[in-house]
Design a protein around this motif. Structure first.
Motif, PDB file in Angstrom:
ATOM      1  N   TYR A  60       0.803  -1.219   0.000  1.00  0.00           N
ATOM      2  CA  TYR A  60       0.000   0.000   0.000  1.00  0.00           C
ATOM      3  C   TYR A  60       0.844   1.281   0.000  1.00  0.00           C
ATOM      4  O   TYR A  60       0.278   2.375  -0.078  1.00  0.00           O
ATOM      5  CB  TYR A  60      -0.903   0.068   1.244  1.00  0.00           C
ATOM      6  CG  TYR A  60      -1.977  -0.994   1.361  1.00  0.00           C
ATOM      7  CD1 TYR A  60      -2.371  -1.783   0.293  1.00  0.00           C
ATOM      8  CD2 TYR A  60      -2.634  -1.185   2.580  1.00  0.00           C
ATOM      9  CE1 TYR A  60      -3.361  -2.741   0.432  1.00  0.00           C
ATOM     10  CE2 TYR A  60      -3.624  -2.135   2.724  1.00  0.00           C
ATOM     11  CZ  TYR A  60      -3.992  -2.916   1.659  1.00  0.00           C
ATOM     12  OH  TYR A  60      -4.973  -3.856   1.805  1.00  0.00           O
ATOM     13  N   VAL A  99       3.063   0.595   8.225  1.00  0.00           N
ATOM     14  CA  VAL A  99       2.520   1.248   9.416  1.00  0.00           C
ATOM     15  C   VAL A  99       3.153   0.649  10.663  1.00  0.00           C
ATOM     16  O   VAL A  99       3.830  -0.374  10.610  1.00  0.00           O
ATOM     17  CB  VAL A  99       0.979   1.174   9.456  1.00  0.00           C
ATOM     18  CG1 VAL A  99       0.378   2.052   8.372  1.00  0.00           C
ATOM     19  CG2 VAL A  99       0.495  -0.256   9.328  1.00  0.00           C
ATOM     20  N   CYS A 124      -2.721   2.714  12.489  1.00  0.00           N
ATOM     21  CA  CYS A 124      -3.691   1.849  11.810  1.00  0.00           C
ATOM     22  C   CYS A 124      -4.937   1.899  12.677  1.00  0.00           C
ATOM     23  O   CYS A 124      -4.845   1.790  13.910  1.00  0.00           O
ATOM     24  CB  CYS A 124      -3.118   0.428  11.750  1.00  0.00           C
ATOM     25  SG  CYS A 124      -4.354  -0.828  11.342  1.00  0.00           S
ATOM     26  N   SER A 125      -6.105   2.066  12.063  1.00  0.00           N
ATOM     27  CA  SER A 125      -7.326   2.221  12.864  1.00  0.00           C
ATOM     28  C   SER A 125      -7.642   0.955  13.657  1.00  0.00           C
ATOM     29  O   SER A 125      -8.293   1.021  14.705  1.00  0.00           O
ATOM     30  CB  SER A 125      -8.511   2.597  11.972  1.00  0.00           C
ATOM     31  OG  SER A 125      -8.753   1.602  11.001  1.00  0.00           O
ATOM     32  N   LEU A 126      -7.190  -0.189  13.184  1.00  0.00           N
ATOM     33  CA  LEU A 126      -7.451  -1.432  13.920  1.00  0.00           C
ATOM     34  C   LEU A 126      -6.632  -1.461  15.202  1.00  0.00           C
ATOM     35  O   LEU A 126      -7.116  -1.870  16.269  1.00  0.00           O
ATOM     36  CB  LEU A 126      -7.114  -2.640  13.044  1.00  0.00           C
ATOM     37  CG  LEU A 126      -8.079  -2.859  11.889  1.00  0.00           C
ATOM     38  CD1 LEU A 126      -7.534  -3.888  10.916  1.00  0.00           C
ATOM     39  CD2 LEU A 126      -9.446  -3.300  12.415  1.00  0.00           C
ATOM     40  N   ASN A 152      -2.519  -6.534  12.926  1.00  0.00           N
ATOM     41  CA  ASN A 152      -2.681  -5.071  13.022  1.00  0.00           C
ATOM     42  C   ASN A 152      -3.017  -4.648  14.447  1.00  0.00           C
ATOM     43  O   ASN A 152      -4.072  -4.078  14.724  1.00  0.00           O
ATOM     44  CB  ASN A 152      -3.811  -4.610  12.079  1.00  0.00           C
ATOM     45  CG  ASN A 152      -3.582  -4.998  10.637  1.00  0.00           C
ATOM     46  OD1 ASN A 152      -3.047  -6.063  10.354  1.00  0.00           O
ATOM     47  ND2 ASN A 152      -3.986  -4.149   9.718  1.00  0.00           N
ATOM     48  N   CYS A 211     -11.254  -1.330   9.751  1.00  0.00           N
ATOM     49  CA  CYS A 211     -10.246  -0.590   8.983  1.00  0.00           C
ATOM     50  C   CYS A 211     -10.938   0.570   8.302  1.00  0.00           C
ATOM     51  O   CYS A 211     -11.939   0.357   7.596  1.00  0.00           O
ATOM     52  CB  CYS A 211      -9.620  -1.526   7.949  1.00  0.00           C
ATOM     53  SG  CYS A 211      -8.843  -0.639   6.584  1.00  0.00           S
ATOM     54  N   VAL A 213     -10.202   2.144   5.766  1.00  0.00           N
ATOM     55  CA  VAL A 213     -10.157   2.076   4.297  1.00  0.00           C
ATOM     56  C   VAL A 213     -11.189   1.066   3.790  1.00  0.00           C
ATOM     57  O   VAL A 213     -12.088   1.402   3.019  1.00  0.00           O
ATOM     58  CB  VAL A 213      -8.741   1.685   3.817  1.00  0.00           C
ATOM     59  CG1 VAL A 213      -8.711   1.564   2.292  1.00  0.00           C
ATOM     60  CG2 VAL A 213      -7.717   2.705   4.300  1.00  0.00           C
ATOM     61  N   GLU A 239     -11.127  -7.421   4.963  1.00  0.00           N
ATOM     62  CA  GLU A 239     -11.464  -6.359   5.924  1.00  0.00           C
ATOM     63  C   GLU A 239     -12.661  -5.549   5.424  1.00  0.00           C
ATOM     64  O   GLU A 239     -13.103  -4.619   6.096  1.00  0.00           O
ATOM     65  CB  GLU A 239     -10.263  -5.419   6.120  1.00  0.00           C
ATOM     66  CG  GLU A 239      -9.105  -6.041   6.865  1.00  0.00           C
ATOM     67  CD  GLU A 239      -7.841  -5.190   6.818  1.00  0.00           C
ATOM     68  OE1 GLU A 239      -7.914  -4.015   6.436  1.00  0.00           O
ATOM     69  OE2 GLU A 239      -6.775  -5.729   7.155  1.00  0.00           O
ATOM     70  N   CYS A 308      -5.012   4.355   2.471  1.00  0.00           N
ATOM     71  CA  CYS A 308      -4.745   4.484   3.900  1.00  0.00           C
ATOM     72  C   CYS A 308      -3.891   5.731   4.163  1.00  0.00           C
ATOM     73  O   CYS A 308      -2.772   5.836   3.650  1.00  0.00           O
ATOM     74  CB  CYS A 308      -4.008   3.227   4.380  1.00  0.00           C
ATOM     75  SG  CYS A 308      -3.558   3.301   6.117  1.00  0.00           S
ATOM     76  N   TRP A 310      -2.305   6.576   6.699  1.00  0.00           N
ATOM     77  CA  TRP A 310      -1.070   6.293   7.457  1.00  0.00           C
ATOM     78  C   TRP A 310      -0.031   5.616   6.566  1.00  0.00           C
ATOM     79  O   TRP A 310       1.154   5.883   6.690  1.00  0.00           O
ATOM     80  CB  TRP A 310      -1.407   5.457   8.692  1.00  0.00           C
ATOM     81  CG  TRP A 310      -2.274   6.215   9.656  1.00  0.00           C
ATOM     82  CD1 TRP A 310      -1.934   7.371  10.309  1.00  0.00           C
ATOM     83  CD2 TRP A 310      -3.607   5.901  10.073  1.00  0.00           C
ATOM     84  NE1 TRP A 310      -2.979   7.797  11.102  1.00  0.00           N
ATOM     85  CE2 TRP A 310      -4.026   6.908  10.976  1.00  0.00           C
ATOM     86  CE3 TRP A 310      -4.513   4.881   9.768  1.00  0.00           C
ATOM     87  CZ2 TRP A 310      -5.273   6.913  11.589  1.00  0.00           C
ATOM     88  CZ3 TRP A 310      -5.747   4.881  10.370  1.00  0.00           C
ATOM     89  CH2 TRP A 310      -6.127   5.885  11.268  1.00  0.00           C
ATOM     90  N   MET A 311      -0.474   4.772   5.657  1.00  0.00           N
ATOM     91  CA  MET A 311       0.473   4.201   4.687  1.00  0.00           C
ATOM     92  C   MET A 311       1.061   5.333   3.831  1.00  0.00           C
ATOM     93  O   MET A 311       2.228   5.286   3.437  1.00  0.00           O
ATOM     94  CB  MET A 311      -0.229   3.189   3.771  1.00  0.00           C
ATOM     95  CG  MET A 311      -0.623   1.893   4.465  1.00  0.00           C
ATOM     96  SD  MET A 311       0.814   0.808   4.634  1.00  0.00           S
ATOM     97  CE  MET A 311       0.040  -0.656   5.342  1.00  0.00           C
TER      98      MET A 311
HETATM   99 FE1  SF4 Z   1      -4.822  -0.359   9.088  1.00  0.00          FE
HETATM  100 FE2  SF4 Z   1      -4.429   1.206   6.968  1.00  0.00          FE
HETATM  101 FE3  SF4 Z   1      -4.367  -1.503   6.693  1.00  0.00          FE
HETATM  102 FE4  SF4 Z   1      -6.643  -0.248   7.211  1.00  0.00          FE
HETATM  103  S1  SF4 Z   1      -5.386  -0.046   5.364  1.00  0.00           S
HETATM  104  S2  SF4 Z   1      -5.915  -2.104   8.211  1.00  0.00           S
HETATM  105  S3  SF4 Z   1      -6.016   1.427   8.539  1.00  0.00           S
HETATM  106  S4  SF4 Z   1      -2.950  -0.222   7.858  1.00  0.00           S
END
Ligand code: SF4
Ligand code: 13P
Length: 370
Positions: A60, A99, A124-126, A152, A211, A213, A239, A308, A310-311
């Protein structure tokens, strides 16, 4: 800070129960101009050699980082492949582009190596949606259940787990545990948990995380896109919500999605995962067409818009800076290390046994030690 954006995510109020909305933040570094980009890539190649360092990147992150990882003998992969590669590579320094939980997993598996990340605030939101204290209370309330957590998560949550899984091995591990008669406590992703529950029939109690995303993919709009592209096959990361999964021709981890796109005869695909994946999907499948799955209807506004935030914090300039200065080294509380490592080692042993064609279910009875 320029480019700083607020990111809303869900924080479960009680295990399996309602969620409140919380705010985190992310900032996307500016795209370097072409000359700067070329200079940074050159500098990173040199610093990797000088520092006995290797890059480990997730699918990602920015295409520049994926390409650099590949060109310099590193890895672009899913979270399971990243963990295994980082553990096994001889380099003294790993530069993890992804992340935070990915950097922490690398550190737990290789405490003697230096693990650098372009930005330590890449969350990561998780992970954020599964605070260790609340999760621990959930585990305490269900001592009879085997605790299976998704990669995660924080090191503290991993330290409460019996097993770690990623989306590429979760089905096999939970199926083996269920076949051994075990009931599961699962965290944090509710959609992946429900998918595994449906597929394996396992008795699972689910944490209520998501997640930001994948939770946004929309079934109604996906159905409409399918009608516009009737030949397209739909590839979905687990997810994503159940109604999106129900429209899939293949469901799987990032690596499984790549494999499906290579192996399926179709020439056109709709992809319900982070748009960062399109780089490898297009590179590995010239001549095939990939469409992004829709994240919002006409009247709604997407939050992540299939990428994402954060990515997206991983950039060339920060990568060069941390390699030059040694800044942004990941540390994990040494008191947590041995306990957090146990579930990861189990996952890696299980998946290695599966790959070697051994009966991985034979590893399950060892769970008694947890
Ligand atoms: Fe976490 Fe980003 Fe992966 Fe979603 S896409 S699970 S927020 S790292
Ligand atoms: P994979 O394990 O499929 O790479 O997924 C990691 C992740 O964060 C997906 O959002």
């Amino acid at each position: 800070m320029p480019g700083r954006i607020a990111v809303e995510y869900e924080q479960p109020l009680a295990a399996g129960g309602a969620c409140s909305t919380r705010q985190a933040w992310a900032h996307v570094p500016p795209e370097p101009a072409p000359a700067e980009r070329a200079a940074l890539r050159q500098q990173i190649r040199r610093l990797l050699r000088q520092n006995d360092a290797v890059m480990v990147a997730h699918y990602y992150v920015h295409p520049d980082l994926q390409d650099l990882a590949e060109e310099t003998g590193g890895l672009v992969g899913d979270s399971l492949e990243m963990a295994r590669f980082g553990r096994d590579h001889a380099a003294r320094t790993l530069v993890v582009s992804g992340v935070r939980f990915m950097g922490e997993t690398a550190k737990i598996l290789s405490p003697g190596k230096t693990i650098l990340m372009p930005d330590l605030d890449a969350h990561c939101s998780l992970d954020l949606g599964c605070p260790p204290a609340a999760f621990s209370a959930f585990c305490d309330a269900h001592p009879e259940r085997t605790v299976v957590v998704y990669a995660n998560t924080s090191a503290a949550v991993k330290a409460r787990a019996d097993w770690l899984v990623t989306s590429s091995c979760a089905l096999e591990i939970v199926a083996a545990l269920a076949a051994a008669g075990q009931k599961i406590l699962w965290a944090p992703d509710r959609h992946l948990g429900a998918y595994i529950q449906r597929e394996t029939g396992a008795d699972m109690l689910l944490w209520n995380g998501a997640c930001i995303v994948h939770d946004e993919f929309k079934a109604f709009e996906l159905q409409a896109l399918k009608q516009q592209h009737p030949q397209a096959k739909v590839l979905v990361h687990p997810e994503s919500p159940a109604d999106v999964q129900a429209l899939a021709d293949a469901i799987g981890s990032t690596s499984a999605i790549l494999k499906a796109a290579r192996q399926m005869a179709a020439k056109e695909f709709i992809v319900a995962t982070d748009s960062g994946m399109l780089h490898q999907l297009r590179a590995q499948n010239p001549g095939k067409i990939f469409h992004e799955a829709p994240t919002a209807g006409d009247s709604a506004t997407c939050k992540s818009c299939a990428h994402c935030p954060w990515m997206a914090m991983n950039g060339l300039a920060d990568l060069a800076r941390v390699l030059a200065t040694g800044a942004n080294a990941i540390s994990v509380d040494p008191a947590l290390l041995p306990r957090a490592r146990q579930p990861i080692d189990r996952m890696l042993a299980f998946t290695a046994a599966l790959r070697n064609g051994q009966a991985a279910a034979g590893l399950v009875p060892h769970l008694g030690a947890a």
